[in-house]
Scaffold this motif. Structure first.
Motif, PDB file in Angstrom:
ATOM      1  N   LEU A  84      36.675  44.898  34.456  1.00  0.00           N
ATOM      2  CA  LEU A  84      36.895  44.161  35.793  1.00  0.00           C
ATOM      3  C   LEU A  84      37.575  45.422  36.707  1.00  0.00           C
ATOM      4  N   TYR A  85      38.449  45.870  36.131  1.00  0.00           N
ATOM      5  CA  TYR A  85      39.173  47.043  37.104  1.00  0.00           C
ATOM      6  C   TYR A  85      38.177  48.101  37.386  1.00  0.00           C
ATOM      7  N   LYS A  86      37.201  48.492  36.318  1.00  0.00           N
ATOM      8  CA  LYS A  86      36.125  49.661  36.950  1.00  0.00           C
ATOM      9  C   LYS A  86      35.404  48.937  37.986  1.00  0.00           C
ATOM     10  N   LYS A  87      35.139  47.507  38.181  1.00  0.00           N
ATOM     11  CA  LYS A  87      34.109  47.115  38.971  1.00  0.00           C
ATOM     12  C   LYS A  87      34.673  46.689  40.382  1.00  0.00           C
ATOM     13  N   GLY A  88      35.989  47.019  40.406  1.00  0.00           N
ATOM     14  CA  GLY A  88      36.647  46.671  41.622  1.00  0.00           C
ATOM     15  C   GLY A  88      37.338  45.288  41.742  1.00  0.00           C
ATOM     16  N   LEU A  89      37.070  44.498  40.689  1.00  0.00           N
ATOM     17  CA  LEU A  89      37.562  43.027  40.520  1.00  0.00           C
ATOM     18  C   LEU A  89      38.951  42.893  40.187  1.00  0.00           C
ATOM     19  N   ALA A  90      39.645  43.938  39.833  1.00  0.00           N
ATOM     20  CA  ALA A  90      41.113  43.935  39.444  1.00  0.00           C
ATOM     21  C   ALA A  90      41.821  44.698  40.356  1.00  0.00           C
ATOM     22  N   TYR A  91      42.939  44.149  41.322  1.00  0.00           N
ATOM     23  CA  TYR A  91      43.937  45.017  42.192  1.00  0.00           C
ATOM     24  C   TYR A  91      45.346  44.418  42.150  1.00  0.00           C
ATOM     25  N   VAL A  92      45.971  45.241  42.661  1.00  0.00           N
ATOM     26  CA  VAL A  92      47.404  45.012  42.625  1.00  0.00           C
ATOM     27  C   VAL A  92      47.684  44.280  44.069  1.00  0.00           C
ATOM     28  N   SER A  93      48.525  43.440  44.079  1.00  0.00           N
ATOM     29  CA  SER A  93      48.993  42.595  45.410  1.00  0.00           C
ATOM     30  C   SER A  93      50.719  42.563  45.308  1.00  0.00           C
ATOM     31  N   ASN A  94      51.215  42.737  46.424  1.00  0.00           N
ATOM     32  CA  ASN A  94      52.644  42.165  46.422  1.00  0.00           C
ATOM     33  C   ASN A  94      52.620  40.957  47.174  1.00  0.00           C
ATOM     34  N   ALA A  95      52.677  39.993  46.428  1.00  0.00           N
ATOM     35  CA  ALA A  95      52.532  38.675  47.250  1.00  0.00           C
ATOM     36  C   ALA A  95      53.741  37.824  47.060  1.00  0.00           C
ATOM     37  N   PRO A  96      53.986  36.856  47.758  1.00  0.00           N
ATOM     38  CA  PRO A  96      55.106  35.945  47.673  1.00  0.00           C
ATOM     39  C   PRO A  96      54.599  34.821  46.558  1.00  0.00           C
ATOM     40  N   THR A 104      36.891  35.587  43.998  1.00  0.00           N
ATOM     41  CA  THR A 104      36.129  35.002  45.271  1.00  0.00           C
ATOM     42  C   THR A 104      34.949  35.865  45.417  1.00  0.00           C
ATOM     43  N   ALA A 105      34.722  36.903  44.511  1.00  0.00           N
ATOM     44  CA  ALA A 105      33.362  37.674  44.829  1.00  0.00           C
ATOM     45  C   ALA A 105      32.636  36.997  44.379  1.00  0.00           C
ATOM     46  N   TYR A 106      32.692  36.229  43.305  1.00  0.00           N
ATOM     47  CA  TYR A 106      31.647  35.283  42.609  1.00  0.00           C
ATOM     48  C   TYR A 106      31.805  33.957  43.010  1.00  0.00           C
ATOM     49  N   ALA A 107      32.190  33.508  44.132  1.00  0.00           N
ATOM     50  CA  ALA A 107      32.258  32.278  44.778  1.00  0.00           C
ATOM     51  C   ALA A 107      31.154  31.491  44.793  1.00  0.00           C
ATOM     52  N   GLN A 108      30.228  32.190  45.499  1.00  0.00           N
ATOM     53  CA  GLN A 108      28.820  31.597  45.957  1.00  0.00           C
ATOM     54  C   GLN A 108      27.963  31.357  44.593  1.00  0.00           C
ATOM     55  N   LYS A 109      28.038  32.395  43.500  1.00  0.00           N
ATOM     56  CA  LYS A 109      27.327  32.176  42.252  1.00  0.00           C
ATOM     57  C   LYS A 109      27.870  31.092  41.469  1.00  0.00           C
ATOM     58  N   LEU A 110      29.304  31.006  41.553  1.00  0.00           N
ATOM     59  CA  LEU A 110      29.851  29.961  40.981  1.00  0.00           C
ATOM     60  C   LEU A 110      29.588  28.499  41.429  1.00  0.00           C
ATOM     61  N   LEU A 111      29.249  28.542  42.623  1.00  0.00           N
ATOM     62  CA  LEU A 111      28.738  27.277  43.190  1.00  0.00           C
ATOM     63  C   LEU A 111      27.406  26.710  43.069  1.00  0.00           C
ATOM     64  N   ASP A 112      26.652  28.079  43.300  1.00  0.00           N
ATOM     65  CA  ASP A 112      25.084  27.735  43.096  1.00  0.00           C
ATOM     66  C   ASP A 112      24.814  27.456  41.731  1.00  0.00           C
ATOM     67  N   ASP A 113      25.315  28.061  40.765  1.00  0.00           N
ATOM     68  CA  ASP A 113      24.754  27.843  39.029  1.00  0.00           C
ATOM     69  C   ASP A 113      25.322  26.353  38.766  1.00  0.00           C
ATOM     70  N   LEU A 114      26.418  25.771  39.365  1.00  0.00           N
ATOM     71  CA  LEU A 114      26.596  24.515  38.931  1.00  0.00           C
ATOM     72  C   LEU A 114      25.401  23.474  38.977  1.00  0.00           C
ATOM     73  N   GLU A 115      24.458  23.819  39.702  1.00  0.00           N
ATOM     74  CA  GLU A 115      23.262  22.737  39.984  1.00  0.00           C
ATOM     75  C   GLU A 115      22.585  22.786  38.425  1.00  0.00           C
ATOM     76  N   GLY A 116      22.415  23.842  37.868  1.00  0.00           N
ATOM     77  CA  GLY A 116      21.597  23.638  36.513  1.00  0.00           C
ATOM     78  C   GLY A 116      22.194  23.316  35.478  1.00  0.00           C
ATOM     79  N   LEU A 117      23.512  23.036  35.438  1.00  0.00           N
ATOM     80  CA  LEU A 117      24.513  22.688  34.397  1.00  0.00           C
ATOM     81  C   LEU A 117      24.223  21.017  34.012  1.00  0.00           C
ATOM     82  N   ASP A 118      24.272  21.000  32.616  1.00  0.00           N
ATOM     83  CA  ASP A 118      24.246  19.396  32.242  1.00  0.00           C
ATOM     84  C   ASP A 118      25.655  19.289  32.101  1.00  0.00           C
ATOM     85  N   TRP A 119      26.387  19.047  33.254  1.00  0.00           N
ATOM     86  CA  TRP A 119      27.729  18.355  33.091  1.00  0.00           C
ATOM     87  C   TRP A 119      28.155  17.090  33.921  1.00  0.00           C
ATOM     88  N   PRO A 120      29.198  16.276  33.673  1.00  0.00           N
ATOM     89  CA  PRO A 120      29.252  15.041  34.497  1.00  0.00           C
ATOM     90  C   PRO A 120      29.463  15.591  35.927  1.00  0.00           C
TER      91      PRO A 120
END
Length: 883
Positions: A150-162, A207-223
């Motif tokens: 994740l780190y190498k793909k730029g998907l892990a980062y440091v934030s000083n957040a409240p 968030t980089a995968y938000a659209q994929k997470l949304l789109d791929d729900l359609e093919g799942l056999d979930w309630p």
């Protein structure tokens, strides 16, 4: 009242559990091993957190369901992977360590041993050779490896957040772990005070995968309800980013003066407030703006006269949770900054406020307020900006006409001469075609779609067209941009705890990097003091030798959250002993197949976070070509909650917890298994019932006595006189094959309660037989085996079989026995049952009527009366309406 002992479960249940373990009966074959030539089936349970409290009877419900499916699938010729493991990192073990001085590893091992004992006592067909434990360095080596990717793909980062920090627990808490009380925000665990602190945190860019997470729900056999929860959590919105320059001069314009116009020009301004809106078609109705109190521009644009009020308000908001701030039921609060922005579509100066209902973490942390078409904006204008209806009218500019009202013309509304063209309440009512019985505040805000009005070049356009046109206009004028926005925020992925996976990260000054993969696993150092420092530094900061490296670099002291280990455990089950790879590609391809896991059953409380996080990690691994499917869980089912007998959720505080150990001791594991499935549909919430347990216990006693008998000394033995090789009657064959068909279909549909009902009907029919056909009894035992495996195995052995029935072929229904040659028809007079008549199956109405008229009861109940109507339901009933 003590229930009579129905069968000697204590004599054979532990013996069969030992046999299954000793013989590795349920070991699944990996590719290349004998058995792997079969079709695969992967049944997954949500693995438990092994708490000190142990199990209650609600925990095994989903596990029983997957076990029934797994056992049936083996009998149907599948190579079944059905594993179990432990989600064992986490705060409770650490808190216990702080309180008692016992190392969390010790309490975790003790808790796991107790959970394993309780689970094995229920006879689940787990492949225990694949058991995983998230706290095992051999396991979390690969959790750390995934973080490095994740780190190498730029998907892990440091934030000083409240973040929410709990001094008593010594850790950061998520919004979902915060309670809002009269005493202020407090931790869900322990009810301790919490506070906002800016701390260095690791974040994962989900968030980089938000659209994929949304789109791929359609093919799942979930309630569908669960899919909708994930869609709402991701929160995709289409709209526009719009730029509002901060005015460099003076106070407000008359907000509603003159005809609406589109200028596309504005005075020079050094600062710009950017908003994201899903309704850019309402821009002409924007009459003020609201910033989040944390917005970076607040400090810059606040006027000296308003500075104290703004700072006081910011302090008040600092300790409110996002949930509290966005609660629609709470009253609105806010403070004027003293600044004005310029509405880019008409050059009007509009006031800029701050308010807690606007969050910095969503969108841009700023909104354009359209009180005529948004309830929160309307309430804020009404309750905070002004309390006078005439002044409120200044801010409420309707720009969308409901579709049910005809659009007249761009200039159809009236004005009042001499009043600077300010709208009055009367005129606002006219905008909505003269509804004199309503005040405009009851008519507005209108939040739906309709036709654009009071909006210059948009007038007369339906909402969809108005949106498209205004976005084109904004982009042409360089005043805004078409955007897609998500409610989903990046995942806060670090905790100030000891009992968690160490980050494989080193620091040198402000620079960070990951350690070489060859150095994994990075294990936890031994500590005697697990408390964080008063400053909020994590306990690992106390491990001085571990912390500092010879080259001057230091290790990361935060640890990963409990979610980390549960994001990928289903993959490790497939290849748990592999020290060279997270998972062998051939093994992954075999078990995950084309769609992923065949069946995943677990609680609805994990419907969003665990499932979303696991899907995100899986998609990253898919992009890295570590896995071959884009989704991990093809079919997902949420079991319902089993409540206490008082209809409340089982809890120590309510005193209504039922321990499965007690049920197993009193009635046996098979009784508990069968009863939990008989309670009702798997997905429904249902209360525990001791009376119901006793009823199921008696039923199993009847099954037992079909084969066994008790002597005077209370000893049970096989009764050969009860079971012979006599051929089943035609009626029994029909009953037997109807049960085969019903149980087979219902188990496939996870309708276990009705499958058990079918077994009960078959047992009733077998009980009527003084001599029972061996073939029918053995078929019953095969059908019963997934539900009550101990009894089925024991009686199978008593019938002379040397091997386990776990891999015996599943019975097949023969259609010829399901066809009835005769039907017993209910005979009614005026809707009341007066007897029965037997006719050939499929008989016509005329034949049924003739047969019924020949009954002695017909003459008795119709004597002296006239038959006015005859109602026939073929193969079911005939009703004579007489008078």
């Amino acid at each position: 009242m003590q229930v009579r002992k129905q069968f000697p479960f204590a004599a054979f249940e532990p013996a069969w559990q030992k046999y299954w373990r000793d013989e590795s009966t349920f070991r699944a074959a990996n590719p290349g091993e004998p058995g792997s030539e079969k079709p695969k089936f992967y049944a997954l349970d949500m693995f438990p957190y092994p708490s000190g409290a142990g199990l209650h009877v609600g925990h095994p419900e989903g596990w029983i369901a997957t076990d029934i499916i797994s056992r049936q699938k083996r009998m149907k010729g599948f190579n079944v992977l059905h594993p179990m493991g432990w989600d064992a990192f986490g705060l409770p073990a650490e808190q216990y360590a702080v309180q008692t001085g016992t190392h969390p590893r010790i309490t975790t091992e003790q808790n796991i041993a107790n959970f394993r004992r309780q689970i094995q006592a229920l006879g689940f067909s787990y492949d225990w050779s694949r058991e995983v434990n998230t706290t095992d360095p051999a396991y979390y080596k690969w959790t750390q490896w995934i973080f490095i990717q994740l780190y190498k793909k730029g998907l892990a980062y440091v934030s000083n957040a409240p973040v929410w920090y709990c001094p008593a627990l010594g850790t950061v808490l998520a919004n979902e772990e915060i309670l809002q009380t009269e005493e202020g925000p407090r931790s869900e665990r322990g009810n301790h005070p919490v506070e906002r602190r800016p701390l260095r945190q690791w974040m994962l860019k989900i968030t980089a995968y938000a659209q994929k997470l949304l789109d791929d729900l359609e093919g799942l056999d979930w309630p569908e309800s669960l899919k909708e929860m994930q869609r709402n959590w991701i929160g995709r919105s289409e709209g526009a980013e719009v730029h509002f320059p901060v005015s460099s001069s003076g106070g407000p314009d008359n907000l509603l003066s003159g005809s609406p116009k589109a200028t596309g020009g504005h005075p020079q301004a050094s600062d710009t407030i950017t908003v994201f809106t899903t309704r850019p078609d309402t821009l002409f109705g924007a009459t003020y703006m609201v910033l989040s109190p944390e917005h970076p521009l607040v400090e810059k644009i606040t006027t000296p006269a308003q500075r104290d009020a703004v700072k006081k308000y910011q302090a008040e908001v600092a300790n409110k949770s996002d949930l509290e701030r966005t609660d629609l039921a709470k009253g609105k609060t806010g403070v004027f900054t003293g600044a004005y922005a310029i509405n880019p579509v008409n050059d009007q100066k509009i006031p800029v406020w701050i308010a807690d209902y606007v969050l910095m973490g969503y969108g841009t942390g700023a909104i354009m307020a359209v009180p005529a078409h948004d309830w929160r904006d309307y309430e804020f204008a009404r309750d905070v900006i002004t309390h006078d209806k005439n002044d409120l009218a200044l801010f409420v500019r309707p720009v969308v006409l409901p579709s049910e009202y005809p659009y007249r013309a761009p200039d159809w509304f009236l004005r009042i001469p001499g009043e600077s063209d300010r709208y009055s309440q009367v005129e606002l009512k006219k905008i909505y075609l003269e509804q004199p019985e309503k005040h405009f505040e009851k008519t507005l805000p209108f939040t739906g779609e309709g036709t654009a009005i009071n909006s210059s070049f948009l007038d007369g356009l339906p909402t969809a067209e108005a949106k498209a046109k205004i976005i084109d206009w904004l982009e042409e004028k360089k005043l805004g941009t078409r955007r897609i926005q998500y409610k989903l925020r990046d995942w806060l992925f670090s905790r100030q705890r000891y009992w968690g996976e160490p980050f494989p990260v080193v620091w040198k000054g402000d620079q960070h990097d990951v350690i070489p993969e060859s150095e994994l696993p990075l294990t936890l150092p031994e500590l005697d003091d697990y408390k964080p420092t008063p400053e909020g530094h994590a306990p690992l900061a106390k491990a001085k030798e571990w912390l500092k490296l010879p080259d001057g670099r230091t290790r990361e002291t935060n640890t990963m959250p409990q979610w980390a280990g549960s994001c990928w455990y289903y993959l490790r089950y497939c290849d748990p002993k592999n020290d060279a790879k997270l998972i062998d590609p051939a093994v992954e391809k075999y078990w995950m197949g084309d769609k992923g896991i065949d069946l995943y059953i677990g609680g609805a409380e994990h419907a969003v976070l665990h499932l979303l996080y696991a899907r995100f990690w899986h998609k990253v691994l898919f992009d890295l070509k570590v896995v071959s499917t884009p989704e991990p869980f093809h079919k997902l089912v949420n079991q319902g909650i089993i409540l206490g007998e008082d209809n409340r959720k089982m809890s120590k505080s309510w005193g209504n917890v039922v321990n499965p150990d007690d049920v197993v001791t009193e009635y046996g594991a098979d009784t508990l298994r069968l009863f939990e499935m008989f309670l009702g549909p798997l997905e429904q919430m249902k209360p525990w019932s001791t009376t119901g347990v006793e009823g199921v216990y008696r039923f199993l006693g009847r099954v037992w006595r079909l084969v066994m008998e008790e002597n005077q000394e209370g000893e049970w033995h096989f009764a050969p006189a009860k079971v012979t090789d006599v051929a089943p009657s035609a009626e029994l064959l029909r009953s037997l094959h109807a049960a085969i068909q019903k149980v087979t279909d219902d188990v496939e549909k996870l309708q276990f309660n009705t499958a058990i009902s079918a077994l009960m009907v078959l047992v009733n029919d077998l009980t009527k037989e003084t001599v029972r056909p061996r073939a029918a009894i053995e078929t019953l035992l095969l059908l019963l085996a997934p539900f009550a495996p101990h009894m089925a195995e024991e009686l199978w052995r008593q019938l002379g079989h040397a091997k386990t029935l776990a891999y015996e072929p599943w019975p097949q229904a023969d259609a010829k026995y399901l066809i009835k040659s005769e039907s017993e028809i209910v005979f009614q007079v005026n809707g009341k049952v007066r007897g029965h008549v037997t006719v050939p199956a499929g008989s016509s109405k005329e034949i049924i009527e003739a047969a019924a008229c020949a009954l002695p009861a017909f003459a008795e109940w119709t004597a002296g009366k006239t038959v006015k109507k005859v109602i026939v339901v073929p193969d079911k009933l005939i009703n004579f309406v007489v008078g």
